[in-house]
Scaffold this active site. Structure first.
Site, short mmCIF file in Angstrom:
data_model
loop_
_atom_site.label_atom_id
_atom_site.label_comp_id
_atom_site.label_asym_id
_atom_site.label_seq_id
_atom_site.Cartn_x
_atom_site.Cartn_y
_atom_site.Cartn_z
N ALA A 115 2.94 -2.32 4.01
CA ALA A 115 2.76 -1.34 5.07
C ALA A 115 2.34 -2.14 6.30
O ALA A 115 1.49 -3.02 6.19
CB ALA A 115 1.68 -0.35 4.68
N SER A 152 0.82 -1.21 0.00
CA SER A 152 0.00 0.00 0.00
C SER A 152 0.85 1.25 0.00
O SER A 152 1.72 1.41 0.85
CB SER A 152 -0.85 0.10 1.27
OG SER A 152 -1.52 -1.07 1.53
N TYR A 158 -8.95 -10.41 3.25
CA TYR A 158 -10.14 -9.74 3.79
C TYR A 158 -11.10 -9.28 2.70
O TYR A 158 -12.25 -8.97 2.97
CB TYR A 158 -9.77 -8.56 4.71
CG TYR A 158 -8.99 -7.44 4.05
CD1 TYR A 158 -9.60 -6.55 3.18
CD2 TYR A 158 -7.63 -7.28 4.30
CE1 TYR A 158 -8.88 -5.53 2.57
CE2 TYR A 158 -6.90 -6.28 3.71
CZ TYR A 158 -7.53 -5.41 2.84
OH TYR A 158 -6.81 -4.41 2.23
N GLU A 159 -10.63 -9.25 1.46
CA GLU A 159 -11.53 -8.87 0.37
C GLU A 159 -12.50 -10.00 0.03
O GLU A 159 -13.46 -9.79 -0.69
CB GLU A 159 -10.71 -8.50 -0.87
CG GLU A 159 -9.87 -7.24 -0.67
CD GLU A 159 -9.01 -6.92 -1.87
OE1 GLU A 159 -9.58 -6.57 -2.92
OE2 GLU A 159 -7.78 -7.02 -1.77
N HIS A 163 -6.02 -9.04 -1.01
CA HIS A 163 -5.93 -9.46 0.38
C HIS A 163 -7.06 -10.45 0.70
O HIS A 163 -8.13 -10.41 0.10
CB HIS A 163 -6.04 -8.24 1.30
CG HIS A 163 -4.94 -7.25 1.11
ND1 HIS A 163 -4.97 -6.31 0.11
CD2 HIS A 163 -3.78 -7.06 1.79
CE1 HIS A 163 -3.86 -5.58 0.18
NE2 HIS A 163 -3.12 -6.01 1.18
N ASN A 222 2.51 3.00 11.13
CA ASN A 222 1.82 3.45 12.36
C ASN A 222 2.15 2.46 13.45
O ASN A 222 2.50 1.32 13.15
CB ASN A 222 0.30 3.46 12.11
CG ASN A 222 -0.18 2.10 11.60
OD1 ASN A 222 -0.01 1.77 10.42
ND2 ASN A 222 -0.72 1.31 12.48
N HIS A 234 -4.69 0.72 -4.25
CA HIS A 234 -4.02 -0.44 -4.81
C HIS A 234 -4.31 -0.47 -6.31
O HIS A 234 -5.43 -0.79 -6.71
CB HIS A 234 -4.55 -1.74 -4.20
CG HIS A 234 -4.24 -1.90 -2.75
ND1 HIS A 234 -3.17 -2.63 -2.30
CD2 HIS A 234 -4.84 -1.42 -1.64
CE1 HIS A 234 -3.14 -2.60 -0.97
NE2 HIS A 234 -4.14 -1.87 -0.55
N MET A 270 -1.56 -7.33 6.96
CA MET A 270 -2.62 -8.18 6.41
C MET A 270 -2.21 -8.88 5.11
O MET A 270 -3.06 -9.26 4.31
CB MET A 270 -3.89 -7.35 6.19
CG MET A 270 -4.38 -6.65 7.46
SD MET A 270 -5.78 -5.59 7.17
CE MET A 270 -5.81 -4.61 8.69
N SER A 271 -0.90 -9.02 4.91
CA SER A 271 -0.44 -9.65 3.65
C SER A 271 0.85 -10.42 3.91
O SER A 271 1.20 -10.71 5.05
CB SER A 271 -0.19 -8.57 2.60
OG SER A 271 0.90 -7.75 2.98
N HIS A 326 -6.64 4.13 8.19
CA HIS A 326 -6.02 3.86 6.89
C HIS A 326 -5.38 5.14 6.34
O HIS A 326 -4.41 5.09 5.59
CB HIS A 326 -7.07 3.30 5.93
CG HIS A 326 -6.51 2.81 4.63
ND1 HIS A 326 -5.47 1.91 4.54
CD2 HIS A 326 -6.84 3.10 3.34
CE1 HIS A 326 -5.18 1.68 3.27
NE2 HIS A 326 -5.99 2.39 2.52
CL1 6GU Z 1 -1.74 -1.98 13.22
N1 6GU Z 1 -2.43 -4.04 11.83
C1 6GU Z 1 -2.58 -4.73 10.70
N2 6GU Z 1 -3.12 -5.95 10.79
N3 6GU Z 1 -2.24 -4.25 9.48
C2 6GU Z 1 -1.70 -3.02 9.43
C3 6GU Z 1 -1.52 -2.25 10.57
C4 6GU Z 1 -1.90 -2.81 11.79
N4 6GU Z 1 -0.97 -1.06 10.21
C5 6GU Z 1 -0.82 -1.11 8.87
N5 6GU Z 1 -1.26 -2.29 8.39
#
Ligand code: 6GU
Length: 273
Positions: free
Chosen positions: A115, A32, A87-88, A85, A237, A63, A213-214, A249
């Site tokens: 990310a 991302s 989750y999609e 991903h 973050n 994306h 998430m990837s 996001h």
């Molecule tokens: Cl805090 N968690 C997850 N699962 N994915 C992220 C994230 C956090 N920050 C960016 N991508």
């Protein structure tokens, strides 16, 4: 099963036609906000995911969805600008289909980027982390189902998912560039919700440094196929419960945008070496 394998081979043939004779040796998946790296390639051709029948196409903003194939320091490289991903709603099999295709067209090395949220308290938003190992257990394996023998064995070894020589190269590149690169363990969740503070404490106790998430399933699919893997996380973050601020996001995109020049330099020099 025959169907799935045939499906994969058919898609691979279509991709090979679109490659018109080019034979990438290195695959790179851009996370991302990190997609602009693809502009560094020379002599590029573009293959939109939607023009490849059976290829999963992302539904998330930020994306893009295409392969960029081009030259970088004399190497033929195939870059994925955008990934899908779990989750999609795609199955893990579908999620790793693009990586499998890159393995099937003959890449020898794969660089995964993402990310991620920082779990390690020494990290800050903007930190770059070379992935040294991963925790895959919280998401389903992409290898569940009949084994695709043409790609690899039923029970593949995962003792060195991230090639240690490759990590060394990234470290050297960072040193030359004056980048304070961290190393650490990446844990994948399904998303799409971010974690709770309790989950993040659990993940830290399990040894994770970053969460996203990837990536881990893609690394598993590539290792199954015998391809060497490297991974770089951009910590966009801190994870839940660390800064006291809610996660968004927007912050992920903002930080990725802020660090992307440094990130691109690191990736470029790593490919050069
Ligand atoms: Cl805090 N968690 C997850 N699962 N994915 C992220 C994230 C956090 N920050 C960016 N991508």
């Amino acid at each position: 099963m025959g169907d799935t394998e045939k499906g994969l081979n058919d898609i691979c043939n279509i991709l090979n036609e679109k490659l018109s004779g080019r034979k990438p040796e290195i695959g790179i998946v851009l996370g991302s906000g990190l997609g602009s790296f693809a502009e560094k390639l020379e002599n590029s051709i573009y293959i939109n995911y939607q023009d490849i029948p059976g290829f999963p196409v992302s539904t998330v903003s930020g994306h893009n969805g295409r392969f960029v194939v081009g030259k970088l320091f004399g190497h033929e490289v195939i870059v994925m600008q955008g990934r899908v991903h779990y989750y999609e709603g795609y199955s893990m099999k579908k999620v790793v289909l693009p990586v499998r295709l890159m393995c099937m067209i003959g890449i020898k090395q794969l660089i995964l980027t993402n990310a991620a949220g920082g779990i390690n308290l020494n990290f800050k938003p903007g930190t770059l982390m070379a992935i040294t190992d991963q925790i895959t257990t919280f998401v389903p394996s992409p290898l569940i189902g009949p084994n695709i023998k043409d790609l690899g064995v039923r029970f593949p070894d995962m003792s060195e998912v991230y090639d240690s020589a490759f990590v060394g190269i990234i470290e050297k590149a960072a040193e030359e560039l004056g980048i304070d690169l961290k190393k650490g363990i990446y844990l994948q969740t399904t998303g799409p919700q971010y974690e709770t503070p309790a989950e993040i404490r659990m993940f830290r106790n399990l040894g994770a440094d970053a969460v996203g998430m990837s990536t881990t399933v893609e690394a598993v699919a590539a290792r199954h196929a015998g391809v060497k893997v490297a991974g770089i996380s951009c910590i966009t973050n801190m994870a839940a419960g660390i800064s006291g601020e809610p996660l968004s996001h927007e912050e992920v995109k903002e930080t990725a945008d802020r660090v992307k020049d440094e990130f691109e330099k690191l990736l470029l020099l790593s490919v050069k070496k």
